[in-house]
Design a protein around this motif. Structure first.
Motif, short mmCIF file in Angstrom:
data_model
loop_
_atom_site.label_atom_id
_atom_site.label_comp_id
_atom_site.label_asym_id
_atom_site.label_seq_id
_atom_site.Cartn_x
_atom_site.Cartn_y
_atom_site.Cartn_z
N PRO A 127 -4.38 17.57 -13.46
CA PRO A 127 -5.62 18.27 -13.20
C PRO A 127 -6.15 19.12 -14.35
N TRP A 128 -5.32 19.38 -15.37
CA TRP A 128 -5.77 20.26 -16.45
C TRP A 128 -6.00 19.52 -17.75
N GLY A 129 -6.26 18.24 -17.65
CA GLY A 129 -6.62 17.50 -18.87
C GLY A 129 -5.58 16.62 -19.42
N MET B 11 -15.02 15.93 -18.20
CA MET B 11 -15.53 16.83 -17.16
C MET B 11 -14.42 17.65 -16.50
N VAL B 12 -13.17 17.49 -16.96
CA VAL B 12 -12.04 18.16 -16.32
C VAL B 12 -12.20 19.67 -16.33
N HIS B 13 -12.66 20.23 -17.43
CA HIS B 13 -12.78 21.69 -17.50
C HIS B 13 -13.85 22.21 -16.53
N LEU B 14 -14.96 21.50 -16.43
CA LEU B 14 -15.99 21.89 -15.46
C LEU B 14 -15.46 21.72 -14.04
N ASN B 15 -14.72 20.65 -13.82
CA ASN B 15 -14.09 20.42 -12.52
C ASN B 15 -13.21 21.62 -12.15
N ASN B 16 -12.38 22.07 -13.08
CA ASN B 16 -11.47 23.18 -12.79
C ASN B 16 -12.22 24.48 -12.54
N MET C 216 -16.90 14.21 -10.01
CA MET C 216 -17.19 14.21 -11.45
C MET C 216 -16.07 13.57 -12.26
N VAL C 217 -14.84 13.67 -11.80
CA VAL C 217 -13.71 13.19 -12.60
C VAL C 217 -13.03 11.95 -12.01
N SER D 229 -14.62 10.27 -16.16
CA SER D 229 -14.91 11.09 -17.33
C SER D 229 -13.92 12.25 -17.42
N ARG D 230 -12.93 12.10 -18.29
CA ARG D 230 -11.95 13.19 -18.48
C ARG D 230 -12.61 14.38 -19.19
#
Length: 184
Positions: A182-184, A68-73, A113-114, A65-66
């Motif tokens: 890593p940033w989307g 979720m990248v912002h939550l991951n970061n 998550m990602v 799930s891309r």
């Protein structure tokens, strides 16, 4: 071969870090030299885990799930802050017991998550499990948490936050160097 190296790396990491809790007499015999042994084994474990992860075939377990990248970061920033806070004795250490292990758990969950592949499940799930067991073992041996009453130096708090932000940037660029975004 990738999965075998990955699992071996996790076992070496876990064993070396739990040595003091699982076999205290054995660890005590090595005195200060035991720290060097743990450091060397940790380096070996990291190399094995990185190579194993890179060499493992891609086997999807759940959809990635891309979104979720912002939550991951955000979780990565918090994870790095907790690591820094632990060493700098910031406010977080008065609120959170085991901030470094909380950092590992957040780091692992953020990556799960990602990433929906088997190698990620083994690596990040394995390190999450190691952190959980480490907390349980530590709490078994030290059931009472004596919180520090020393005042927190604002400079250390700022240093931990700035260090976490810088580390997220550095680690992000290392990910890009390895071909990951890593940033989307």
């Amino acid at each position: 071969m990738g999965y075998a190296l990955l699992i071996l790396g996790l076992l070496v990491w876990s064993g070396s870090h739990m040595w003091k809790r699982l076999a205290p007499a054995s660890r005590a015999r090595f005195g200060e030299g035991g720290k060097g042994i743990v450091a060397i084994l940790s380096l070996v474990a990291i190399v094995l885990m990185v190579l194993g992860y890179r060499w493992a075939p891609y086997t999807q377990v759940w959809p990635e799930s891309r979104s979720m990248v912002h939550l991951n970061n955000l979780l990565m920033l918090l994870s790095f802050y907790l690591f820094a806070a632990s060493g700098m004795k910031t406010t977080a250490t008065k609120i959170v017991r085991h901030p470094q292990l909380w950092g590992v758990r957040l780091w692992a969950l953020a990556h799960l998550m990602v990433n929906g592949d088997l190698a990620s499940l083994i690596l990040f799930g394995g390190l999450f499990l190691w952190a959980q067991v480490s907390v349980a073992l530590y709490n078994r041996d030290n059931p009472i948490w004596e919180k520090s009453t020393a005042p927190v130096v604002m400079g250390k708090e700022i240093g931990a936050v700035v260090g976490a932000v810088l580390l997220v940037g550095v680690v992000g660029y290392i990910h890009i160097w390895f071909g990951l975004m890593p940033w989307g």
